[in-house]
Design an enzyme around this catalytic site. Structure first.
Site, PDB file in Angstrom:
ATOM      1  N   CYS A 233      -4.390  -1.121  -1.977  1.00  0.00           N
ATOM      2  CA  CYS A 233      -4.947   0.207  -2.244  1.00  0.00           C
ATOM      3  C   CYS A 233      -4.757   0.528  -3.711  1.00  0.00           C
ATOM      4  O   CYS A 233      -3.820   0.041  -4.345  1.00  0.00           O
ATOM      5  CB  CYS A 233      -4.342   1.273  -1.340  1.00  0.00           C
ATOM      6  SG  CYS A 233      -2.635   1.736  -1.694  1.00  0.00           S
TER       7      CYS A 233
ATOM      8  N   CYS B 264       0.874  -1.169   0.000  1.00  0.00           N
ATOM      9  CA  CYS B 264       0.000   0.000   0.000  1.00  0.00           C
ATOM     10  C   CYS B 264       0.914   1.223   0.000  1.00  0.00           C
ATOM     11  O   CYS B 264       2.098   1.107   0.302  1.00  0.00           O
ATOM     12  CB  CYS B 264      -0.912  -0.010   1.222  1.00  0.00           C
ATOM     13  SG  CYS B 264      -2.348   1.051   1.038  1.00  0.00           S
TER      14      CYS B 264
ATOM     15  N   CYS C 193       6.426  -0.761  -9.517  1.00  0.00           N
ATOM     16  CA  CYS C 193       7.168  -1.389  -8.423  1.00  0.00           C
ATOM     17  C   CYS C 193       8.660  -1.387  -8.719  1.00  0.00           C
ATOM     18  O   CYS C 193       9.071  -1.317  -9.879  1.00  0.00           O
ATOM     19  CB  CYS C 193       6.690  -2.823  -8.215  1.00  0.00           C
ATOM     20  SG  CYS C 193       5.045  -2.941  -7.502  1.00  0.00           S
TER      21      CYS C 193
END
Length: 157
Positions: free
Chosen positions: A79, A7, A87
């Site tokens: 989320c 998140c 990432c």
């Protein structure tokens, strides 16, 4: 198998998922959580809820995805902001799923209303974690089957 719950702030949802997963998981499975922009603290209502549920809280803290102790096998975003973020490169070759839930830290109203928001998110995450942990070993062993199940689990309310 190592699971990363991701998140943005790593203060509520991902912490609730990490602690719940580790409380329920069998030997050989472990969760961690992180954020792309960690707040630096776990929301006090998350800690209080976990303690009421009998889940240990002492080792959980808000941390960056840049400081993970190991590379996860699965990354689960909880989320929407984290789902859309790029990432780090070392997370490039892992299974990914989105189990998005509302941010209980944004709930407004009385203390009871805010507590209810945290409880609702906890219940949804717990149902999803329980569904994941109930998957047969044969499903866990085949990447395509596991990916399909992770996506389906993300729709459980």
């Amino acid at each position: 198998m190592n699971i990363l719950f991701l998140c943005t702030g790593n203060s509520c949802r991902s912490i609730l998922a990490e602690a719940t997963f580790n409380h329920l998981a069998p030997a050989g499975m472990r969760a961690m959580s992180a954020g792309s922009q960690p707040t630096g603290e776990v929301h006090p209502r998350s800690i209080a809820l976990l303690e009421r549920e009998g889940i240990a809280t002492e080792s959980y803290y808000s941390k960056s995805w840049d400081n993970l102790p190991i590379t996860p096998d699965i990354v689960i975003t909880v989320c929407s902001n984290a789902a859309g973020e790029t990432c780090p490169a070392y997370l490039g070759n892992v299974l990914r799923a989105h189990w998005g839930v509302d941010d209980p830290a944004k709930a407004i109203g009385t203390s009871a209303v805010i507590d209810a928001a945290f409880i609702e998110i906890y219940k949804i995450l717990r149902k999803r974690i329980e569904a994941f942990l109930a998957l047969p070993p044969a499903t866990m062993a085949v990447k395509e089957l596991l990916q399909n199940q992770l996506n389906l689990i993300g729709k459980i309310k």
